[in-house]
Every structure is written in C-alpha cells, then in structure tokens.
Write an enzyme that holds these catalytic residues in place. Structure first.
Site, mmCIF file in Angstrom:
data_model
loop_
_atom_site.group_PDB
_atom_site.id
_atom_site.type_symbol
_atom_site.label_atom_id
_atom_site.label_comp_id
_atom_site.label_asym_id
_atom_site.label_seq_id
_atom_site.Cartn_x
_atom_site.Cartn_y
_atom_site.Cartn_z
ATOM 1 N N LEU A 120 0.817 -1.226 0.000
ATOM 2 C CA LEU A 120 0.000 0.000 0.000
ATOM 3 C C LEU A 120 0.848 1.273 0.000
ATOM 4 C CD1 LEU A 120 -2.942 -1.008 2.395
ATOM 5 C CD2 LEU A 120 -2.836 -1.151 -0.092
ATOM 6 N N ASP A 128 5.410 -6.412 2.332
ATOM 7 C CA ASP A 128 6.386 -5.858 1.395
ATOM 8 C C ASP A 128 7.151 -7.008 0.743
ATOM 9 O OD1 ASP A 128 7.914 -2.845 1.303
ATOM 10 O OD2 ASP A 128 8.951 -4.587 0.457
ATOM 11 N N ALA A 166 5.614 -2.647 -8.150
ATOM 12 C CA ALA A 166 6.890 -2.060 -8.578
ATOM 13 C C ALA A 166 6.789 -0.540 -8.587
ATOM 14 C CB ALA A 166 7.242 -2.546 -9.986
ATOM 15 N N SER A 208 7.219 2.703 -10.824
ATOM 16 C CA SER A 208 6.906 2.684 -12.264
ATOM 17 C C SER A 208 7.089 4.020 -12.982
ATOM 18 C CB SER A 208 5.469 2.213 -12.453
ATOM 19 O OG SER A 208 4.589 3.167 -11.890
ATOM 20 N N TYR A 222 14.236 2.446 -14.888
ATOM 21 C CA TYR A 222 12.962 1.724 -14.752
ATOM 22 C C TYR A 222 12.892 0.603 -15.786
ATOM 23 C CZ TYR A 222 8.073 0.660 -15.585
ATOM 24 O OH TYR A 222 6.894 -0.004 -15.801
ATOM 25 N N ASN A 278 1.307 2.447 -23.154
ATOM 26 C CA ASN A 278 0.878 3.385 -22.105
ATOM 27 C C ASN A 278 -0.505 3.036 -21.562
ATOM 28 O OD1 ASN A 278 3.168 4.758 -23.416
ATOM 29 N ND2 ASN A 278 2.659 6.344 -21.930
ATOM 30 N N LEU A 311 0.535 11.534 -18.165
ATOM 31 C CA LEU A 311 0.002 12.589 -19.021
ATOM 32 C C LEU A 311 -1.519 12.731 -18.939
ATOM 33 C CD1 LEU A 311 0.395 14.689 -21.238
ATOM 34 C CD2 LEU A 311 0.245 12.835 -22.917
ATOM 35 N N GLY A 352 15.114 10.349 -20.016
ATOM 36 C CA GLY A 352 14.655 8.961 -20.099
ATOM 37 C C GLY A 352 13.548 8.733 -21.100
ATOM 38 N N ASP A 353 12.964 9.786 -21.679
ATOM 39 C CA ASP A 353 11.845 9.612 -22.619
ATOM 40 C C ASP A 353 12.346 9.233 -24.018
ATOM 41 O OD1 ASP A 353 9.623 10.017 -21.043
ATOM 42 O OD2 ASP A 353 9.548 12.180 -21.394
HETATM 43 N N1 UDP Z 1 4.333 14.038 -20.503
HETATM 44 C C1 UDP Z 1 4.323 15.426 -20.574
HETATM 45 N N2 UDP Z 1 3.947 16.123 -19.455
HETATM 46 C C2 UDP Z 1 3.586 15.528 -18.289
HETATM 47 C C3 UDP Z 1 3.598 14.118 -18.228
HETATM 48 C C4 UDP Z 1 3.972 13.412 -19.360
HETATM 49 O O1 UDP Z 1 4.654 16.004 -21.604
HETATM 50 O O2 UDP Z 1 3.281 16.230 -17.316
HETATM 51 C C5 UDP Z 1 4.750 13.269 -21.681
HETATM 52 C C6 UDP Z 1 5.953 12.394 -21.427
HETATM 53 O O3 UDP Z 1 7.144 13.105 -21.686
HETATM 54 C C7 UDP Z 1 5.725 11.259 -22.414
HETATM 55 C C8 UDP Z 1 4.195 11.160 -22.500
HETATM 56 O O4 UDP Z 1 3.689 12.396 -21.995
HETATM 57 O O5 UDP Z 1 6.211 11.602 -23.671
HETATM 58 C C9 UDP Z 1 3.631 10.046 -21.664
HETATM 59 O O6 UDP Z 1 4.218 10.135 -20.388
HETATM 60 P P1 UDP Z 1 3.708 9.284 -19.159
HETATM 61 O O7 UDP Z 1 4.514 9.720 -17.966
HETATM 62 O O8 UDP Z 1 2.223 9.405 -19.071
HETATM 63 O O9 UDP Z 1 4.024 7.784 -19.547
HETATM 64 P P2 UDP Z 1 5.416 7.069 -19.985
HETATM 65 O O10 UDP Z 1 5.463 7.164 -21.486
HETATM 66 O O11 UDP Z 1 6.533 7.780 -19.313
HETATM 67 O O12 UDP Z 1 5.240 5.682 -19.527
#
Ligand code: UDP
Length: 328
Positions: A35, A53, A77, A79, A143, A172, A192, A284-285
């Site tokens: 939790l 845990d 996990a 995430s 991750y 996603n 997002l 990381g994106d």
């Molecule tokens: N993103 C964004 N602004 C935010 C959150 C996410 O522009 O406040 C972008 C993020 O860079 C990615 C996409 O939205 O390109 C999806 O991000 P999210 O964190 O939802 O999922 P992820 O792809 O990281 O698993």
C-alpha cells in the site's frame, strides 16, 4: 472451475483492474500489496488483502506456501521513468531485487505460471515504426532496465526450473474501469492523461509538455495508449496461452498519439481547454513508442476500448466523479 491467483500490487492501477476482471469471472484473487502506492479502496470487498512488502522474504514465503496458486501476477513495482533517472539504484534494487526474490520463492513453492507486468520502456526505438517483441532491447531508463532484469531472470527460471512465464510489455496504460469502479490515482501523479484532465478541470496548474523538439510530426513524444481493462483481459488470456510455452507480448493498439494529440482528445471529451506550457525534455523519454501486438492478437486478444476518445472518456468520468481519487 474457479481458480486462485496471487496478485502482487493488486491495489495499484493496472493490478486492481486485473483483480476486478478475475472477480467478474468468478475466480479468486488474493492481493499482496504494501500500500505504498496502491489503495486499500481499490481492492473489492470480499477480496483478501495481505499487507506485506516484497522485501520481506519470510512474509512472501508464508503467502506462497499457502497455495496452490494457479498463477502469480506480479505488478508491485516503482513505475516512473523520470523518477528512475534521479534514483536509478533504488529502482534497480527495489524492482529487480524484489522481482528476483519473488521468482525464487515461486520456484521453491512450485508455482507453475508467472505473469510479469513489463513495459515498452525496454525499447529505445527512435523511428516511427511499430515495435515488435524482438526489437532490440535497449532501455533508456533505470525503470526499463529493472524490468528487463526481471524478464531475464524469468528466462532462467523457465529454462532450468520449468516455471512458465508471460512478460507483458504494456505501452501506455490509460483510462479507467468502464463500470466506474476503479481509476488511476498515483501520488504524486506524473502521467500525461490524468494530469491533462485535471488541468482541464482546473484542479491542477497548466500541464507542462516535456519537449517539442523530438523527431516526431509535431515535435512532442508519441505513445501508444492502451485501455487498462484491455490490458487486464490480456493477462487472463496469457495464463491460458502459457500452456503452449513462455510468452512475450507487446500490448498496445498499434496507433501512436503525440502529447499534443492527447491534449486535443481531452479537450474534445471534456469540452474544456487544457492549459499548458512547453518545457525541456524529460530525461529517459523515447521519442516514439508504438506497439506491434501481433502475437497477442493472434492468440485472440481483442482490445475493446481502442478508440482514443473512449479511453480518455473513461478516465475523465472517473476523475470527475472522484475529485480526490481514492480519498484521504
Ligand atoms: N508528458 C508530458 N507532461 C507531463 C507528463 C507526461 O509532456 O506532465 C509526456 C511524457 O514526456 C511522455 C508522455 O507524456 O512523452 C507520456 O508520459 P507518461 O509519464 O504518461 O508515460 P510514460 O510514457 O513515461 O510511460
């Protein structure tokens, strides 16, 4: 014949939708969750919740001993891609370390089937093609790497110990239970779609778009949004499909939407503008991650909520009805 499953992280976002799907089918789900991220309120009445845990080896042993288990679903996990770039070792130790310990315990207690919640973050593809299961693995983030370590561990558990597994690489995960029972409530929220919805509802500051200089049509990152209940269905299917061997499935709709296109979808569904600003890229994106889900589709997976406005609508309705998420 009803079956009995252990679901680690079953109080979390995707895990809770799987638990609901198991209950809807008449199966027994036992949730194991500390939790720290999940919510007690996301576990349906009548479902046993074991608060423990995964780092607590003795507690995990005691749970697994109390079988038989038809399968173990492993969701528990950390995430967040962005967080994992700030705290890589925490991600590797917690996700990979706990995952390996759980796999070891499953092998010792003769669990026959293991389903891993894995991720598209294994791939760092820069082109705009669909990503098949055998695309080169090259995680951009700690991750993604932590999930890859668990996938590799499962391979050994299968080859040497005979425990079957399914690695389900979500693209996603988005949306909410179409029956309105469950939704997405991360704290802090970093994803997002919920952030864009809350910005539209005026509950949060304007959304920050992380970078508009990517090699994509409008410069913002492209992702493949897959409804969380469709993901849950893929897990149910995987347990049976494993009969024929180990599984690696990429799970997405095969359609990419840019960040700006998601904001437009939220505007269409809500009828409200999404205030936003543009900032630098988030570490990381990857530029574009869109799935080829061919093997899952061949096995009979049929996403029911593939339309992007439908995905956004389920998310919007849940957040509108639950301004404080699961509360407290
Ligand atoms: N993103 C964004 N602004 C935010 C959150 C996410 O522009 O406040 C972008 C993020 O860079 C990615 C996409 O939205 O390109 C999806 O991000 P999210 O964190 O939802 O999922 P992820 O792809 O990281 O698993």
């Amino acid at each position: 014949m009803p079956r009995r499953f252990l679901v680690t992280g079953g109080a979390g976002y995707v895990g809770s939708h799987l638990v609901a799907a198991l209950c809807d089918r008449g199966d027994t789900a036992v949730v194991l969750d500390n939790l720290s991220i999940g919510h007690r309120q996301a576990v349906p009445d009548g479902v046993e919740l074991i608060e423990a845990d995964l780092a607590d080896a003795a507690a995990i042993d005691a749970v697994l001993k109390n079988g038989p288990w038809d399968a173990v679903f492993h969701f528990a996990a950390l995430s967040q891609v962005g967080e994992s770039m700030r705290e890589p070792l925490r991600y590797l130790m917690q996700n990979a370390g706990n995952g390996m310990r759980l796999i070891d315990a499953c092998v010792r207690h003769r669990v026959g089937r293991f389903v891993l919640s894995s991720t598209a973050a294994l791939f760092s593809v820069t082109g705009d093609g669909l990503i098949p299961e055998d695309a080169p693995i090259d995680p951009n983030s700690a991750y993604g790497d932590s999930k890859w370590m668990i996938e590799r561990t499962l391979r050994w558990a299968s080859e040497v110990q005979g425990m079957r597994h399914a690695c389900l690489r979500y693209f996603n995960a988005a949306g909410a239970d179409p029956k309105g029972r469950l939704g997405e409530d991360h704290r802090p929220e970093t994803h997002l779609m919920p952030l864009a919805i809350d910005a539209a509802l005026g509950r949060r500051p304007p959304l920050t778009v992380f970078g508009n200089d990517y090699p994509t049509p409008d410069g913002t990152c492209v992702r493949d949004y897959i409804h969380v209940s469709d993901l849950a269905e893929a897990h149910l299917l995987a347990v049976d499909a494993m009969e024929d061997g180990d599984i690696r499935w990429n799970l997405g709709n095969g359609a990419g939407y840019s960040v700006m296109e998601i904001l437009q979808a939220v505007e269409r569904v809500s009828g409200l503008p999404v205030p936003h600003t543009i900032s630098d890229r988030r570490a990381g994106d990857a530029a574009s991650l869109v799935a080829s889900a061919a093997p899952a589709l061949r096995a009979g997976w049929q996403p029911k909520f593939a339309d992007i406005d439908t995905i956004v609508r389920t998310a919007f309705l849940w957040r509108q009805a639950h301004p404080h998420g699961y509360g407290n």
